[in-house]
Write an enzyme that holds these catalytic residues in place. Structure first.
Site, PDB file in Angstrom:
ATOM      1  N   LYS A   1      20.248   8.369  -3.009  1.00 35.26           N
ATOM      2  CA  LYS A   1      20.055   6.795  -2.590  1.00 35.26           C
ATOM      3  C   LYS A   1      20.240   7.161  -0.914  1.00 35.26           C
ATOM      4  O   LYS A   1      19.787   6.323  -0.255  1.00 35.26           O
ATOM      5  CB  LYS A   1      21.189   6.216  -3.131  1.00 35.26           C
ATOM      6  CG  LYS A   1      20.977   5.691  -4.321  1.00 35.26           C
ATOM      7  CD  LYS A   1      21.821   4.851  -4.926  1.00 35.26           C
ATOM      8  CE  LYS A   1      21.546   4.242  -6.334  1.00 35.26           C
ATOM      9  NZ  LYS A   1      21.954   5.098  -7.430  1.00 35.26           N
TER      10      LYS A   1
HETATM   11  C1  LIG Z   1      21.644   5.263  -8.423  1.00 36.53           C
HETATM   12  C2  LIG Z   1      21.606   6.374  -9.224  1.00 36.53           C
HETATM   13  C3  LIG Z   1      20.665   6.763 -10.346  1.00 36.53           C
HETATM   14  C4  LIG Z   1      19.826   5.696 -11.119  1.00 36.53           C
HETATM   15  O1  LIG Z   1      18.668   5.367 -10.175  1.00 36.53           O
HETATM   16  P1  LIG Z   1      17.889   3.948 -10.268  1.00 36.53           P
HETATM   17  O2  LIG Z   1      16.892   3.885  -9.101  1.00 36.53           O
HETATM   18  O3  LIG Z   1      18.991   2.991 -10.414  1.00 36.53           O
HETATM   19  O4  LIG Z   1      17.123   4.131 -11.709  1.00 36.53           O
HETATM   20  C5  LIG Z   1      20.661   8.019 -10.904  1.00 36.53           C
HETATM   21  N1  LIG Z   1      21.361   9.088 -10.654  1.00 36.53           N
HETATM   22  C6  LIG Z   1      22.250   8.692  -9.532  1.00 36.53           C
HETATM   23  C7  LIG Z   1      23.125   9.887  -9.175  1.00 36.53           C
HETATM   24  C8  LIG Z   1      22.297   7.553  -8.859  1.00 36.53           C
HETATM   25  O5  LIG Z   1      23.092   7.298  -7.782  1.00 36.53           O
END
Ligand SMILES: *Cc1c(COP(=O)(O)O)cnc(C)c1O
Length: 456
Positions: free
Chosen positions: A111
């Site tokens: 993210k």
């Molecule tokens: C947020 C997250 C996901 C999922 O991503 P989305 O965009 O919500 O599908 C998967 N793995 C990790 C480590 C995350 O932080």
């Protein structure tokens, strides 16, 4: 480029509206009215760019009426200057498959890639226009840390982060609650992630409230996040330099990351299949494999960032598979709200052209972590393990698995599987002993609204 809401496409919006607001006033998600489709000739011109320049080219397709390409380019450079990898992401081998390591940013999850960009985009806009906004965001653990790191200390911005109390890993929590900047507010909600997300949605749709505080969102529904994430699909395809379309396995919760892959495909990138990999919160697996989009109670799992039942970004896919018909999309969203939506046969056939899905339960996730530790000497975080497990279960033997978090963020899972864990990188170890600061609130939109007002 112009944008519309998935629930009412009679009104058009600019990129500024889209990224500052996140969610449309009608509750829908913003989507562009048209997409750049790269020809194979154009793709080959992007092929040798470094990560930052490639980001500039891709993102500029969506934002050119808001920020000049030059400004965008320096903003992107600044956003990724703190990453541990010079090229932002890293591709490594795991058995016959590839791992796309997306966790080399400041808070150790994918993210950061979108969030660092968004933080700087806000600053660019707000200082230029002398405006203030308040960001309110729900997190299943990683979004919050990434958003706080991206926004802490920036002028003209406050950030309020709602996390489900006791349902995120201690490392995830500490990365958020030990930040001291005065524009950062952490709220623990007595509920699960979907409750947090619901509160944020209700705050947005109370227009008197949201307008009065200049509320903005950085959840994965924010279009600016999606476009920043689409970049690494392009980058990976170019780096692997194969002559055939490639497939990606994507550990999925809110359908943001995998939707970014779909966007890349729609823009002409030769992607074969996108594997939607879920943990036991498997609504998306049930939806994509047989049309069953009925949510069940959220289960706590080893991969908490995917403990989600209602995947917000799925609305964008619903809109596209229904030929950009916002009336149909609105009706479907009403059905989803009543938990009565089944995807019809023709829509499902369209979805299955691009997506396949699989789910890994807790034992399978642990087994994948064990197996890869023994065979490949790699410690995987539990989300990545779900992505890898899904690819195995579907017999995809040469796909790219998105590795979404550094294993040190989830020590409980790796301790359980292999009786060892990774420590935080040295520059982050200070959080272990630092005092935490957060407000515990009931699962109540009014309580959160009052808290936010009291801080302004
Ligand atoms: C947020 C997250 C996901 C999922 O991503 P989305 O965009 O919500 O599908 C998967 N793995 C990790 C480590 C995350 O932080």
């Amino acid at each position: 480029m112009r944008y519309v809401s998935t629930r009412d496409n009679s009104k058009e919006y600019s990129f500024k509206d889209v990224f500052v607001k996140g969610l449309a006033d009608d509750g829908g998600l913003y989507v562009p009215t048209s997409l750049k489709k790269f020809s194979s000739n154009e793709l080959s011109q992007l092929k040798n760019l470094n990560y930052n320049d490639l980001s500039t080219e891709i993102i500029n397709q969506f934002s050119s009426d808001f920020i000049s390409k030059n400004d965008l380019s320096s903003l992107i450079k600044k956003s990724y200057s703190t990453f541990r990898e010079k090229e932002v992401v890293k591709i490594s081998n795991i058995g016959d498959l590839k791992l796309l390591e997306l966790f080399h940013g400041p808070t150790l999850a994918f993210k950061d890639i979108a969030m660092q960009f968004i933080g700087n985009l806000y600053e660019y806009y707000l200082t230029k226009n002398n405006k203030r906004i308040n960001i309110v965001v729900a997190t299943s653990g990683d979004t919050g840390a990434a958003a706080i790191d991206a926004i802490k200390g920036k002028s003209n911005l406050n950030i309020f982060v709602l996390h489900p109390n006791n349902r995120i890993s201690p490392v995830q929590r500490k990365l958020m609650t030990t930040v001291e900047d005065e524009n950062v507010f952490n709220i623990a909600i007595e509920g699960n992630f979907d409750d947090c997300q619901n509160i944020v949605k209700q705050m947005f749709s109370d227009l008197d409230f949201s307008k009065s505080i200049n509320m903005s969102g950085v959840n994965s529904i924010n279009w600016a996040r999606i476009i920043a994430q689409a970049v690494y699909y392009f980058y990976t395809y170019f780096k692997l330099n194969e002559d055939k379309p490639i497939s990606f396995s994507v550990p999925t919760g809110n359908f943001g990351d995998v939707f970014a892959g779909y966007l890349a495909k729609e823009m002409g990138l030769p992607i074969d299949k996108l594997i939607v990999a879920t943990n036991e919160n498997d609504i998306l697996h049930r939806a994509i494999s047989n049309g069953d989009y009925v949510s069940k109670k959220v289960k706590e799992t080893l991969s908490p960032s995917m403990d989600i039942q209602l995947a917000s970004n799925f609305e964008r896919l619903i809109y596209y598979v229904n030929n950009s018909n916002s009336k149909i999309t609105s009706d479907i969203m009403k059905k989803i709200k009543q938990n009565k939506y089944q995807i019809n046969k023709s829509n499902l056939e369209i979805i299955q052209k691009d997506f396949v899905s699989e789910c890994c339960d807790e034992n399978e996730t642990l087994e994948i972590i064990r197996e890869n530790f023994v065979k490949n000497d790699i410690i995987l975080d539990p989300h990545t393990a779900v992505g890898l497990g899904a690819a195995h279960k579907l017999s995809f033997n040469d796909c790219v698995v998105l590795s979404t978090a550094h294993p040190c963020k989830f020590p409980a899972a790796t301790d359980n599987a292999i009786n060892r864990h990774k420590e935080l990188p040295s520059e982050l170890q200070y959080v272990y002993g630092k005092e935490e600061n957060f407000q515990l609130l009931k699962n109540s939109t009014d309580e959160v609204k009052n808290f936010v007002r009291s801080k302004l």
